[in-house]
Design an enzyme around this catalytic site. Structure first.
Site, PDB file in Angstrom:
ATOM      1  N   CYS A   2       0.841  -1.191   0.000  1.00 41.58           N
ATOM      2  CA  CYS A   2       0.000   0.000   0.000  1.00 41.58           C
ATOM      3  C   CYS A   2       0.878   1.243   0.000  1.00 41.58           C
ATOM      4  O   CYS A   2       2.095   1.161   0.094  1.00 41.58           O
ATOM      5  CB  CYS A   2      -0.898  -0.014   1.229  1.00 41.58           C
ATOM      6  SG  CYS A   2      -1.833  -1.552   1.421  1.00 41.58           S
ATOM      7  N   ARG A  27       0.785   2.074  -6.016  1.00 40.24           N
ATOM      8  CA  ARG A  27       1.072   1.043  -5.019  1.00 40.24           C
ATOM      9  C   ARG A  27      -0.176   0.285  -4.587  1.00 40.24           C
ATOM     10  O   ARG A  27      -0.092  -0.688  -3.842  1.00 40.24           O
ATOM     11  CB  ARG A  27       1.731   1.671  -3.793  1.00 40.24           C
ATOM     12  CG  ARG A  27       3.053   2.326  -4.074  1.00 40.24           C
ATOM     13  CD  ARG A  27       3.650   2.911  -2.792  1.00 40.24           C
ATOM     14  NE  ARG A  27       3.974   1.869  -1.843  1.00 40.24           N
ATOM     15  CZ  ARG A  27       5.140   1.227  -1.795  1.00 40.24           C
ATOM     16  NH1 ARG A  27       6.091   1.520  -2.653  1.00 40.24           N
ATOM     17  NH2 ARG A  27       5.362   0.294  -0.890  1.00 40.24           N
ATOM     18  N   TRP A  74      -3.856  -1.751  -1.339  1.00 41.19           N
ATOM     19  CA  TRP A  74      -3.915  -2.976  -2.138  1.00 41.19           C
ATOM     20  C   TRP A  74      -4.198  -4.094  -1.154  1.00 41.19           C
ATOM     21  O   TRP A  74      -3.400  -4.372  -0.272  1.00 41.19           O
ATOM     22  CB  TRP A  74      -2.596  -3.204  -2.861  1.00 41.19           C
ATOM     23  CG  TRP A  74      -2.621  -4.329  -3.840  1.00 41.19           C
ATOM     24  CD1 TRP A  74      -3.049  -4.286  -5.131  1.00 41.19           C
ATOM     25  CD2 TRP A  74      -2.180  -5.674  -3.618  1.00 41.19           C
ATOM     26  NE1 TRP A  74      -2.902  -5.513  -5.729  1.00 41.19           N
ATOM     27  CE2 TRP A  74      -2.377  -6.395  -4.827  1.00 41.19           C
ATOM     28  CE3 TRP A  74      -1.638  -6.354  -2.530  1.00 41.19           C
ATOM     29  CZ2 TRP A  74      -2.056  -7.737  -4.970  1.00 41.19           C
ATOM     30  CZ3 TRP A  74      -1.324  -7.698  -2.668  1.00 41.19           C
ATOM     31  CH2 TRP A  74      -1.530  -8.371  -3.884  1.00 41.19           C
ATOM     32  N   ASN A 100       1.480  -0.052   5.764  1.00 44.75           N
ATOM     33  CA  ASN A 100       1.877  -0.777   4.563  1.00 44.75           C
ATOM     34  C   ASN A 100       2.624  -2.019   5.008  1.00 44.75           C
ATOM     35  O   ASN A 100       3.658  -1.915   5.670  1.00 44.75           O
ATOM     36  CB  ASN A 100       2.778   0.092   3.680  1.00 44.75           C
ATOM     37  CG  ASN A 100       3.399  -0.690   2.537  1.00 44.75           C
ATOM     38  OD1 ASN A 100       2.789  -1.607   1.998  1.00 44.75           O
ATOM     39  ND2 ASN A 100       4.622  -0.326   2.160  1.00 44.75           N
ATOM     40  N   GLY A 101       2.127  -3.195   4.644  1.00 44.84           N
ATOM     41  CA  GLY A 101       2.789  -4.432   5.029  1.00 44.84           C
ATOM     42  C   GLY A 101       1.794  -5.484   5.465  1.00 44.84           C
ATOM     43  O   GLY A 101       0.606  -5.418   5.134  1.00 44.84           O
ATOM     44  N   GLU A 482       8.316 -12.374 -21.194  1.00 44.41           N
ATOM     45  CA  GLU A 482       8.021 -11.021 -20.726  1.00 44.41           C
ATOM     46  C   GLU A 482       6.933 -10.380 -21.587  1.00 44.41           C
ATOM     47  O   GLU A 482       6.056  -9.681 -21.067  1.00 44.41           O
ATOM     48  CB  GLU A 482       9.288 -10.168 -20.736  1.00 44.41           C
ATOM     49  CG  GLU A 482       9.083  -8.689 -20.444  1.00 44.41           C
ATOM     50  CD  GLU A 482       8.451  -8.391 -19.095  1.00 44.41           C
ATOM     51  OE1 GLU A 482       7.988  -7.240 -18.916  1.00 44.41           O
ATOM     52  OE2 GLU A 482       8.397  -9.288 -18.221  1.00 44.41           O
ATOM     53  N   LYS A 486       3.328  -8.888 -20.250  1.00 44.63           N
ATOM     54  CA  LYS A 486       2.867  -7.519 -20.489  1.00 44.63           C
ATOM     55  C   LYS A 486       1.452  -7.502 -21.048  1.00 44.63           C
ATOM     56  O   LYS A 486       0.610  -6.714 -20.624  1.00 44.63           O
ATOM     57  CB  LYS A 486       3.802  -6.811 -21.480  1.00 44.63           C
ATOM     58  CG  LYS A 486       5.056  -6.267 -20.893  1.00 44.63           C
ATOM     59  CD  LYS A 486       4.759  -5.123 -19.925  1.00 44.63           C
ATOM     60  CE  LYS A 486       5.816  -5.090 -18.839  1.00 44.63           C
ATOM     61  NZ  LYS A 486       5.741  -6.122 -17.845  1.00 44.63           N
ATOM     62  N   GLU A 489      -1.141  -8.622 -18.319  1.00 41.33           N
ATOM     63  CA  GLU A 489      -1.373  -7.790 -17.138  1.00 41.33           C
ATOM     64  C   GLU A 489      -2.088  -6.491 -17.446  1.00 41.33           C
ATOM     65  O   GLU A 489      -2.722  -5.926 -16.553  1.00 41.33           O
ATOM     66  CB  GLU A 489      -0.067  -7.528 -16.379  1.00 41.33           C
ATOM     67  CG  GLU A 489       0.956  -6.686 -17.075  1.00 41.33           C
ATOM     68  CD  GLU A 489       2.240  -6.546 -16.256  1.00 41.33           C
ATOM     69  OE1 GLU A 489       2.175  -6.653 -15.019  1.00 41.33           O
ATOM     70  OE2 GLU A 489       3.296  -6.331 -16.854  1.00 41.33           O
ATOM     71  N   HIS A 505       5.176 -31.015 -28.512  1.00 49.64           N
ATOM     72  CA  HIS A 505       5.053 -31.812 -27.287  1.00 49.64           C
ATOM     73  C   HIS A 505       3.771 -31.486 -26.526  1.00 49.64           C
ATOM     74  O   HIS A 505       3.691 -31.729 -25.318  1.00 49.64           O
ATOM     75  CB  HIS A 505       6.275 -31.594 -26.398  1.00 49.64           C
ATOM     76  CG  HIS A 505       7.553 -32.068 -27.028  1.00 49.64           C
ATOM     77  ND1 HIS A 505       7.885 -33.394 -27.125  1.00 49.64           N
ATOM     78  CD2 HIS A 505       8.564 -31.383 -27.632  1.00 49.64           C
ATOM     79  CE1 HIS A 505       9.045 -33.523 -27.748  1.00 49.64           C
ATOM     80  NE2 HIS A 505       9.477 -32.313 -28.063  1.00 49.64           N
ATOM     81  N   LYS A 605       2.156  -1.931  -7.954  1.00 53.40           N
ATOM     82  CA  LYS A 605       3.500  -1.745  -8.502  1.00 53.40           C
ATOM     83  C   LYS A 605       4.567  -2.484  -7.706  1.00 53.40           C
ATOM     84  O   LYS A 605       5.388  -3.203  -8.251  1.00 53.40           O
ATOM     85  CB  LYS A 605       3.820  -0.250  -8.547  1.00 53.40           C
ATOM     86  CG  LYS A 605       5.191   0.081  -9.128  1.00 53.40           C
ATOM     87  CD  LYS A 605       5.266  -0.245 -10.601  1.00 53.40           C
ATOM     88  CE  LYS A 605       6.575   0.159 -11.211  1.00 53.40           C
ATOM     89  NZ  LYS A 605       6.666  -0.287 -12.617  1.00 53.40           N
TER      90      LYS A 605
END
Length: 610
Positions: A2, A27, A74, A100-101, A482, A486, A489, A505, A605
């Site tokens: 957060c 965040r 978040w 935050n945590g 990657e 992108k 997300e 396969h 983020k």
């Protein structure tokens, strides 16, 4: 993960808190809220959803007062809701906390507090903190906070206010980032520097186990045990404009366009004047240590992990040292084989990624030398690593990483070349040749950006599909992973990346008429094999776009539906170019679908919890 802010001074705090939260909304944006000391005591307004919802509430119920704290969330404990939004209070509403945590033992603490007769109004771990502080309060908020955190286990950055002592704002850091901003007759706290830049450039960066007591005219720093400490003030030289969109529609597009500068800045001062040799004066590793490296373990999460896949190719190709890649959240739990001859490289844009920090500590515990590649000077990972290579990408605001990823690739290339120099695995001529190619990359990226309209047209086409696949071999496969991330997300299109040789396969079962497939075909050594795999896709009805060099366009058009050409560089450096194309594809696909490009759903983020 957060964002928190705090203010104490002589101005009305509401506007300062809200503006600070805007800089931290990357965040987390499940909810937001502020608490302010008003003439009627400690008042709180908070709201589910984006910060705009909070602003709308405040228009009808403004909070007037010169001290306050704010939070953008978040969710980790408790679903996003008004009740679970921060700030939280105890049941008397005299103590307010932003956090935050994660408090790992919050359920145990909550049960104890409920047994003592305290009542809770949310599902969060944070509310436990406000009740603990209230229980421990005996006329001194600083001591109450110190006592409360002795019961807490986990990660926390805290901002604490109490109505009983309205002239104090208490801040605590333990395994979550926290910055103290110093002003004239006012002081600030924030999870990240951009939140404070509009108001001050003078900051303290708290370390784990430290706290600060802010008043209007002073800041006292101390350990959480209460021992006073001194700290050198840092003057931030960032231009505040770098934290704004700079005329671009979104931060992500701005940051994609900033990559040429990020490449140049990350290389700046790390070559001799002739550009023929790598110089890394910031490294503490001796030549003897470098020569004694027996193996390398690259540990990271998400996009940084994908940069590490490219880094593996660079180190093995240039320095001839065996390299393993690990997802940080898995690293500790597989009992990695680490010796004093192991070099552990941890990669994190923020330098605060919880799983990566834990992996760093695991490496240290097993006697390894740890090198960090990070974008944030003074971050936890940067401070705890034995050596640090800072990527000079500048602030990255969009949740989807672009310039941080490519700057990490540049850092890996520099480090791999440095290892090769010291270990004598490449000739001086070859090293100079590679460095010359690296110095051409910024201009080559600019040429890709000039053709973004062609990329946009194809992105609008793929936005109409539900599924898409990326294929590649070697470092093209690393870039495919990657690229797929992108697209997923920010556009929410289901996308997967596969090693092209693995198609037969099992993966070919997913290919059907009209499914878009993007084939990265930049590696000369395996180009024929990649073309063979493309033909397998075409035979099943797949629609193929190839990303390749200009010299191969005509030949590939015999086997694919479309081609996007990128400039020619050395095969090992191609990821620094090809990824720019797929970043733009993801961006424009998301735009075509009407999504919030900078703030994709369910993501934040900086992942500062495990």
């Amino acid at each position: 993960m957060c964002g928190i802010v705090g203010y104490i001074g002589n101005q009305n705090s509401q506007g300062i808190l809200v503006e600070g939260l805007k800089k931290l909304e990357y965040r987390g944006y499940d909810s937001a809220g502020i608490a302010v000391f008003t003439k009627d005591g400690l008042q709180i307004v908070k709201s589910l959803g984006r910060l705009a919802n909070l602003e709308n509430k405040l228009e009808g119920h403004p909070l007037v007062g010169s001290a306050g704290i704010g939070h953008t969330r978040w969710a980790t404990h408790g679903k996003p809701s008004d009740a679970n939004s921060h700030p939280h209070t105890d049941e008397t509403h005299k103590f307010s906390v932003v956090h935050n945590g994660i408090i790992e033992n919050y359920l145990e603490l909550k049960e104890q507090l409920m047994a003592e007769g305290r009542h809770f109004s949310s599902e969060t771990d944070t509310e436990v903190i406000s009740h603990l502080i209230a229980r421990e309060y005996d006329g001194d908020i600083v001591k109450a906070v110190q006592k409360a955190i002795q019961f807490m286990r986990g990660a926390f950055a805290l901002g604490v206010l109490t109505e009983y002592e309205p002239d104090k704002l208490v801040a605590v850091r333990q395994a979550s980032p926290l910055i103290i901003g110093l002003g004239d007759g006012e002081n600030f706290i924030g999870s990240d520097i951009p939140a404070l830049l509009e108001y001050t450039r003078n900051v303290y960066i708290l370390n784990d186990g430290e706290m600060a007591v802010l008043s209007r005219d002073a800041v006292e720093l101390m350990t959480i045990e209460g021992n006073f400490i001194s700290r050198e003030m840092i003057t931030v030289d960032w231009d505040a404009v770098t934290a704004e969109k700079g005329g671009y529609e979104h931060f992500m597009l701005k940051e994609i366009h900033e990559q040429p500068k990020a490449y140049r800045d990350t290389m700046l001062g790390r070559m001799n004047p002739e550009g023929t040799k790598v110089i890394l004066p910031e490294l503490k590793m001796t030549e003897e240590q470098i020569k004694n490296i027996k193996n390398v373990q690259i540990v990271a999460c998400g996009t940084a992990y994908h940069a590490g896949l490219v880094g593996r190719n660079l180190i093995e190709s240039l320095a001839r040292i065996p390299v393993e890649n690990d997802i940080a959240s898995e690293y500790r739990y597989r009992s990695p084989i680490v010796t004093p001859e192991t070099l552990v490289i941890v990669v994190s844009q923020s330098g605060e990624t919880a799983d990566t920090l834990a992996a760093l500590r695991e490496g240290h515990a097993n006697g390894a030398h740890v090198l960090a590649i990070t974008n944030v000077v003074g971050s936890s990972i940067a401070r705890e690593a034995d050596d640090v290579l800072v990527t000079l990408a500048g602030p990255e605001i969009a949740v989807a990483s672009t310039k941080a990823y490519t700057s990490q690739i540049i850092a890996f290339a520099l480090f791999a070349l440095y290892l090769a120099e010291v270990r004598g695995t490449q000739s001086e001529k070859e090293i100079a040749h590679i460095l010359a190619a690296m110095q051409s990359l910024p201009e080559q990226v600019e040429s890709i950006l000039e053709k973004k309209d062609d990329i946009k047209a194809y992105a609008e086409h793929i936005s109409k599909h539900e599924h898409l696949f990326y294929l590649g071999r070697g470092v093209d496969y690393a870039v495919a992973q990657e690229s797929s991330l992108k697209l997923k997300e920010i556009s929410y299109i289901h996308s997967e990346a596969y090693a092209a040789g693995e198609l037969k396969h099992g993966t070919l079962a997913l290919i059907e008429e009209g499914v878009p497939v993007i084939a990265l075909a930049t590696q000369e050594a395996v180009l024929e094999k990649t073309v063979s795999n493309i033909k397998e896709v075409k035979a099943r009805g797949g629609e193929v776009l190839a990303i390749t060099h200009q010299e191969h366009v005509n030949d590939l058009l015999k086997s694919v539906d479309r081609v996007i050409a990128i400039p020619k560089t050395l095969p090992m450096l191609t990821p620094a170019l090809s990824i720019v194309t797929t970043q733009l594809l993801a961006y424009y696909a998301s735009l075509a679908l009407g999504h919030d490009v900078d703030k994709p759903r369910n993501l934040a983020k900086s992942v500062t919890v495990e």
